[in-house]
Write an enzyme that holds these catalytic residues in place. Structure first.
Site, PDB file in Angstrom:
ATOM      1  N   ASN A  10       0.881  -1.177   0.000  1.00  0.00           N
ATOM      2  CA  ASN A  10       0.000   0.000   0.000  1.00  0.00           C
ATOM      3  C   ASN A  10       0.908   1.214   0.000  1.00  0.00           C
ATOM      4  OD1 ASN A  10      -1.361   2.355   0.932  1.00  0.00           O
ATOM      5  ND2 ASN A  10      -3.065   1.096   1.623  1.00  0.00           N
ATOM      6  N   TYR A 112      -7.796  -3.924  -2.180  1.00  0.00           N
ATOM      7  CA  TYR A 112      -7.692  -2.862  -1.183  1.00  0.00           C
ATOM      8  C   TYR A 112      -9.033  -2.755  -0.462  1.00  0.00           C
ATOM      9  CZ  TYR A 112      -7.137   1.893   0.672  1.00  0.00           C
ATOM     10  OH  TYR A 112      -7.084   2.996   1.491  1.00  0.00           O
ATOM     11  N   ASP A 154      -4.043  -4.836   1.002  1.00  0.00           N
ATOM     12  CA  ASP A 154      -4.348  -4.187   2.267  1.00  0.00           C
ATOM     13  C   ASP A 154      -5.747  -4.621   2.662  1.00  0.00           C
ATOM     14  OD1 ASP A 154      -4.939  -2.583   4.379  1.00  0.00           O
ATOM     15  OD2 ASP A 154      -4.621  -0.678   3.350  1.00  0.00           O
ATOM     16  N   ASN A 156      -6.952  -4.223   5.674  1.00  0.00           N
ATOM     17  CA  ASN A 156      -7.400  -3.282   6.713  1.00  0.00           C
ATOM     18  C   ASN A 156      -7.988  -3.976   7.940  1.00  0.00           C
ATOM     19  OD1 ASN A 156      -6.867  -0.439   6.496  1.00  0.00           O
ATOM     20  ND2 ASN A 156      -7.970  -0.451   4.556  1.00  0.00           N
ATOM     21  N   ASP A 257       2.738   4.823   5.002  1.00  0.00           N
ATOM     22  CA  ASP A 257       2.515   4.328   6.366  1.00  0.00           C
ATOM     23  C   ASP A 257       2.457   2.795   6.388  1.00  0.00           C
ATOM     24  OD1 ASP A 257       0.152   4.715   4.949  1.00  0.00           O
ATOM     25  OD2 ASP A 257      -0.970   5.528   6.635  1.00  0.00           O
ATOM     26  N   HIS A 258       2.400   2.175   5.207  1.00  0.00           N
ATOM     27  CA  HIS A 258       2.477   0.711   5.098  1.00  0.00           C
ATOM     28  C   HIS A 258       3.850   0.318   4.557  1.00  0.00           C
ATOM     29  CE1 HIS A 258      -2.017  -0.078   5.219  1.00  0.00           C
ATOM     30  NE2 HIS A 258      -1.997   1.214   4.960  1.00  0.00           N
TER      31      HIS A 258
END
Length: 267
Positions: A10, A112, A154, A156, A257-258
DNA sequence: ATGGTAGCAAAGCTA
Protein backbone atom coordinates in the site's frame (compact mmCIF):
# COMPACT_ATOMS: atom_id res chain seq x y z
CA UNK A 1 11.02 -25.14 -11.25
CA UNK A 2 11.57 -21.42 -11.58
CA UNK A 3 11.76 -18.73 -8.91
CA UNK A 4 8.89 -16.27 -8.68
CA UNK A 5 9.02 -13.26 -6.36
CA UNK A 6 5.81 -11.34 -5.68
CA UNK A 7 5.52 -8.12 -3.63
CA UNK A 8 2.52 -6.17 -2.34
CA UNK A 9 2.56 -2.60 -1.00
CA UNK A 10 0.00 0.00 0.00
CA UNK A 11 1.92 2.95 -1.36
CA UNK A 12 -0.35 5.87 -0.36
CA UNK A 13 0.05 7.71 -3.69
CA UNK A 14 2.33 6.17 -6.28
CA UNK A 15 3.27 9.62 -7.59
CA UNK A 16 4.29 11.04 -4.19
CA UNK A 17 6.18 7.82 -3.48
CA UNK A 18 7.83 7.19 -6.82
CA UNK A 19 11.41 7.54 -5.47
CA UNK A 20 11.00 4.90 -2.77
CA UNK A 21 9.10 2.53 -5.07
CA UNK A 22 12.01 2.74 -7.48
CA UNK A 23 14.49 2.10 -4.67
CA UNK A 24 12.47 -0.90 -3.50
CA UNK A 25 12.32 -2.41 -7.00
CA UNK A 26 16.07 -1.92 -7.53
CA UNK A 27 16.99 -3.44 -4.18
CA UNK A 28 14.43 -6.24 -3.93
CA UNK A 29 13.95 -7.12 -7.61
CA UNK A 30 10.47 -8.66 -7.35
CA UNK A 31 9.04 -10.13 -10.55
CA UNK A 32 5.64 -8.65 -9.76
CA UNK A 33 4.58 -5.71 -7.58
CA UNK A 34 0.95 -5.26 -6.51
CA UNK A 35 0.17 -1.71 -5.42
CA UNK A 36 -2.76 -0.38 -3.42
CA UNK A 37 -3.85 3.23 -2.84
CA UNK A 38 -2.19 4.50 -6.00
CA UNK A 39 -4.41 7.62 -5.86
CA UNK A 40 -4.11 8.33 -9.56
CA UNK A 41 -6.15 7.91 -12.74
CA UNK A 42 -4.69 5.53 -15.33
CA UNK A 43 -3.83 8.34 -17.78
CA UNK A 44 -1.15 9.82 -15.54
CA UNK A 45 0.10 6.65 -13.78
CA UNK A 46 3.93 6.93 -13.77
CA UNK A 47 4.31 3.81 -15.91
CA UNK A 48 7.32 5.08 -17.86
CA UNK A 49 9.61 4.84 -14.85
CA UNK A 50 8.53 1.26 -14.14
CA UNK A 51 8.88 0.39 -17.82
CA UNK A 52 12.50 1.59 -17.74
CA UNK A 53 13.14 -0.69 -14.75
CA UNK A 54 11.89 -3.66 -16.76
CA UNK A 55 8.31 -3.73 -15.48
CA UNK A 56 6.81 -3.56 -18.94
CA UNK A 57 3.55 -5.33 -18.07
CA UNK A 58 1.16 -3.03 -16.23
CA UNK A 59 -2.48 -3.61 -15.41
CA UNK A 60 -4.04 -0.50 -13.88
CA UNK A 61 -7.29 0.21 -12.12
CA UNK A 62 -7.08 3.75 -10.85
CA UNK A 63 -9.51 6.51 -9.99
CA UNK A 64 -9.38 10.20 -9.15
CA UNK A 65 -8.18 11.20 -5.66
CA UNK A 66 -8.58 8.05 -3.58
CA UNK A 67 -8.05 4.30 -3.65
CA UNK A 68 -6.75 2.74 -6.89
CA UNK A 69 -4.79 -0.47 -7.47
CA UNK A 70 -2.22 -1.67 -9.99
CA UNK A 71 -0.10 -4.71 -10.85
CA UNK A 72 3.25 -4.12 -12.53
CA UNK A 73 5.37 -7.02 -13.71
CA UNK A 74 8.52 -7.98 -15.57
CA UNK A 75 6.97 -11.34 -16.55
CA UNK A 76 3.80 -11.70 -18.62
CA UNK A 77 0.49 -11.11 -16.84
CA UNK A 78 -2.84 -11.53 -18.57
CA UNK A 79 -6.33 -10.20 -18.14
CA UNK A 80 -9.20 -12.26 -19.44
CA UNK A 81 -12.72 -10.88 -19.64
CA UNK A 82 -12.10 -7.49 -18.05
CA UNK A 83 -15.19 -7.38 -15.88
CA UNK A 84 -14.24 -10.72 -14.38
CA UNK A 85 -10.93 -9.38 -13.18
CA UNK A 86 -12.00 -6.10 -11.59
CA UNK A 87 -14.46 -6.96 -8.86
CA UNK A 88 -16.55 -4.26 -7.23
CA UNK A 89 -16.99 -5.94 -3.88
CA UNK A 90 -18.32 -2.74 -2.34
CA UNK A 91 -20.82 -2.21 -5.17
CA UNK A 92 -20.08 1.52 -5.39
CA UNK A 93 -17.62 1.86 -8.27
CA UNK A 94 -14.47 2.43 -6.20
CA UNK A 95 -11.23 1.04 -7.66
CA UNK A 96 -10.24 -1.56 -5.09
CA UNK A 97 -9.43 -4.72 -7.02
CA UNK A 98 -7.46 -5.90 -10.01
CA UNK A 99 -6.63 -9.48 -10.87
CA UNK A 100 -4.46 -11.21 -13.46
CA UNK A 101 -3.52 -14.64 -14.68
CA UNK A 102 0.11 -15.83 -14.56
CA UNK A 103 1.60 -18.21 -17.10
CA UNK A 104 2.51 -20.66 -14.33
CA UNK A 105 -1.21 -21.23 -13.74
CA UNK A 106 -1.60 -19.10 -10.62
CA UNK A 107 -4.28 -16.43 -10.47
CA UNK A 108 -3.15 -13.24 -8.69
CA UNK A 109 -5.76 -11.04 -7.00
CA UNK A 110 -4.81 -7.59 -5.64
CA UNK A 111 -7.31 -6.02 -3.24
CA UNK A 112 -7.69 -2.86 -1.18
CA UNK A 113 -10.35 -3.46 1.46
CA UNK A 114 -12.06 -0.23 2.64
CA UNK A 115 -10.77 1.11 5.96
CA UNK A 116 -14.27 1.36 7.39
CA UNK A 117 -14.32 4.77 9.11
CA UNK A 118 -13.76 5.48 12.79
CA UNK A 119 -16.84 4.11 14.57
CA UNK A 120 -17.25 0.30 14.67
CA UNK A 121 -21.04 0.42 14.30
CA UNK A 122 -22.79 -0.06 10.97
CA UNK A 123 -25.82 1.95 12.16
CA UNK A 124 -23.86 5.03 13.18
CA UNK A 125 -21.20 4.68 10.49
CA UNK A 126 -22.20 3.43 7.01
CA UNK A 127 -18.54 2.97 6.04
CA UNK A 128 -18.22 0.23 8.63
CA UNK A 129 -21.20 -1.59 7.12
CA UNK A 130 -19.69 -1.20 3.64
CA UNK A 131 -16.45 -2.75 4.86
CA UNK A 132 -18.31 -5.76 6.26
CA UNK A 133 -20.35 -6.05 3.04
CA UNK A 134 -17.12 -5.96 1.02
CA UNK A 135 -15.70 -8.88 3.05
CA UNK A 136 -19.02 -10.71 2.73
CA UNK A 137 -18.97 -10.41 -1.09
CA UNK A 138 -15.33 -11.52 -1.15
CA UNK A 139 -16.38 -14.55 0.89
CA UNK A 140 -19.05 -15.51 -1.68
CA UNK A 141 -16.40 -15.13 -4.40
CA UNK A 142 -13.86 -17.22 -2.47
CA UNK A 143 -16.34 -20.09 -2.08
CA UNK A 144 -16.36 -20.49 -5.86
CA UNK A 145 -12.65 -20.26 -6.64
CA UNK A 146 -11.59 -23.04 -9.00
CA UNK A 147 -7.96 -22.05 -9.71
CA UNK A 148 -4.84 -21.92 -7.53
CA UNK A 149 -4.91 -18.35 -6.28
CA UNK A 150 -2.73 -15.82 -4.46
CA UNK A 151 -4.75 -13.06 -2.80
CA UNK A 152 -2.68 -10.06 -1.69
CA UNK A 153 -3.29 -6.54 -0.49
CA UNK A 154 -4.35 -4.19 2.27
CA UNK A 155 -7.13 -6.04 4.07
CA UNK A 156 -7.40 -3.28 6.71
CA UNK A 157 -7.96 -5.94 9.39
CA UNK A 158 -5.40 -7.21 11.92
CA UNK A 159 -6.88 -10.54 13.06
CA UNK A 160 -4.57 -11.86 15.79
CA UNK A 161 -3.63 -10.47 19.18
CA UNK A 162 0.02 -10.43 18.09
CA UNK A 163 -0.97 -8.54 14.92
CA UNK A 164 -1.45 -5.34 16.96
CA UNK A 165 0.60 -3.44 19.53
CA UNK A 166 -2.15 -3.77 22.15
CA UNK A 167 -5.01 -6.21 21.77
CA UNK A 168 -6.88 -4.71 24.73
CA UNK A 169 -6.57 -1.11 23.62
CA UNK A 170 -7.58 -1.88 20.04
CA UNK A 171 -10.56 -4.16 20.68
CA UNK A 172 -12.95 -1.32 19.89
CA UNK A 173 -10.78 0.29 17.22
CA UNK A 174 -11.77 -0.33 13.60
CA UNK A 175 -9.32 -2.88 12.10
CA UNK A 176 -9.21 -5.13 15.18
CA UNK A 177 -12.83 -5.39 16.40
CA UNK A 178 -14.26 -8.88 16.98
CA UNK A 179 -16.88 -8.40 14.25
CA UNK A 180 -14.20 -7.65 11.64
CA UNK A 181 -11.97 -10.47 12.85
CA UNK A 182 -14.93 -12.84 12.61
CA UNK A 183 -15.76 -11.65 9.08
CA UNK A 184 -12.16 -12.19 8.02
CA UNK A 185 -12.20 -15.68 9.55
CA UNK A 186 -15.24 -16.45 7.39
CA UNK A 187 -13.39 -15.32 4.28
CA UNK A 188 -10.38 -17.41 5.27
CA UNK A 189 -12.47 -20.54 5.78
CA UNK A 190 -14.32 -20.05 2.48
CA UNK A 191 -11.27 -21.21 0.50
CA UNK A 192 -9.09 -22.77 3.18
CA UNK A 193 -6.64 -19.90 2.60
CA UNK A 194 -3.13 -20.13 4.03
CA UNK A 195 -1.99 -16.90 5.74
CA UNK A 196 1.58 -16.73 4.44
CA UNK A 197 2.63 -14.11 6.98
CA UNK A 198 1.79 -16.47 9.83
CA UNK A 199 3.07 -19.54 8.00
CA UNK A 200 6.52 -17.96 8.06
CA UNK A 201 6.22 -15.92 11.28
CA UNK A 202 4.00 -18.00 13.59
CA UNK A 203 2.17 -16.51 16.58
CA UNK A 204 2.86 -15.21 19.13
CA UNK A 205 5.69 -13.37 17.38
CA UNK A 206 4.96 -9.70 16.72
CA UNK A 207 4.33 -8.93 13.04
CA UNK A 208 3.19 -5.49 11.80
CA UNK A 209 2.88 -3.93 8.34
CA UNK A 210 1.51 -0.47 9.20
CA UNK A 211 2.46 2.33 11.58
CA UNK A 212 0.44 5.55 11.84
CA UNK A 213 1.85 8.81 10.50
CA UNK A 214 0.58 10.45 13.68
CA UNK A 215 3.17 8.91 16.00
CA UNK A 216 6.05 11.23 16.87
CA UNK A 217 8.49 8.36 16.44
CA UNK A 218 6.92 5.33 14.74
CA UNK A 219 9.87 3.02 15.53
CA UNK A 220 10.24 4.03 19.18
CA UNK A 221 6.54 3.73 20.02
CA UNK A 222 6.11 0.74 17.65
CA UNK A 223 2.33 0.96 17.74
CA UNK A 224 1.93 -1.12 14.62
CA UNK A 225 -0.77 -3.30 13.14
CA UNK A 226 -0.67 -6.13 10.57
CA UNK A 227 -3.20 -4.80 8.06
CA UNK A 228 -1.57 -6.17 4.90
CA UNK A 229 -1.69 -9.82 3.95
CA UNK A 230 -0.83 -12.49 1.43
CA UNK A 231 -3.17 -15.45 1.40
CA UNK A 232 -2.60 -18.48 -0.81
CA UNK A 233 -4.60 -21.49 -1.92
CA UNK A 234 -3.17 -24.55 -0.12
CA UNK A 235 -1.43 -25.80 -3.27
CA UNK A 236 0.13 -22.35 -3.86
CA UNK A 237 1.22 -22.06 -0.23
CA UNK A 238 3.22 -25.26 -0.66
CA UNK A 239 5.28 -23.51 -3.36
CA UNK A 240 6.28 -20.61 -1.07
CA UNK A 241 9.92 -20.71 -0.03
CA UNK A 242 10.40 -17.38 1.77
CA UNK A 243 8.37 -14.46 3.06
CA UNK A 244 9.24 -11.14 4.62
CA UNK A 245 7.82 -7.82 5.73
CA UNK A 246 10.14 -4.96 4.73
CA UNK A 247 10.00 -2.94 7.91
CA UNK A 248 12.94 -0.65 7.00
CA UNK A 249 10.86 0.94 4.22
CA UNK A 250 8.82 2.68 6.93
CA UNK A 251 11.95 4.67 7.79
CA UNK A 252 12.82 5.75 4.25
CA UNK A 253 12.43 9.38 3.15
CA UNK A 254 8.77 10.33 2.62
CA UNK A 255 7.52 6.83 3.51
CA UNK A 256 4.15 5.20 3.05
CA UNK A 257 2.52 4.33 6.37
CA UNK A 258 2.48 0.71 5.10
CA UNK A 259 5.51 -1.44 4.26
CA UNK A 260 5.88 -4.02 1.47
CA UNK A 261 5.36 -7.77 1.82
CA UNK A 262 7.42 -10.11 -0.35
CA UNK A 263 6.97 -13.82 -0.95
CA UNK A 264 9.20 -16.08 -3.01
CA UNK A 265 7.86 -19.18 -4.74
CA UNK A 266 9.26 -22.07 -6.76
CA UNK A 267 6.70 -22.69 -9.47
C1' DA B 1 -9.25 12.19 27.02
C1' DT B 2 -7.65 14.15 22.95
C1' DG B 3 -5.15 14.96 18.91
C1' DG B 4 -1.69 13.81 16.55
C1' DT B 5 0.00 13.30 10.05
C1' DA B 6 -0.42 12.69 5.05
C1' DG B 7 -2.17 13.08 -0.06
C1' DC B 8 -5.24 14.95 -3.31
C1' DA B 9 -6.51 19.04 -5.04
C1' DA B 10 -8.15 23.04 -3.97
C1' DA B 11 -12.36 22.51 0.89
C1' DG B 12 -13.02 18.51 2.88
C1' DC B 13 -12.63 13.64 2.37
C1' DT B 14 -10.21 9.43 3.16
C1' DA B 15 -7.05 7.12 5.64
Amino acid sequence: MTALKIASWNINSVRARIDIVERFLREEQPDILCLQETKVVNDIFPGGIFHQLGYTHQILHGQRMHHGVAIISRIPIREDAESQWRFDWQDNGEARHVGVQLDCGIRLENVYVPAGGDIPDAELNPKFGQKLAFIERMTRWAEQISQPTLLVGDFNIAPLECDVWSHKQLLNVVSHTPIEVEALAGLKAAHDWVDLGRKFVPPPERLYTWWSYRAQDWAASDRGRRLDHMWASPEVAKLATAHKVHEPCRGWLKPSDHVPLVTEFEV
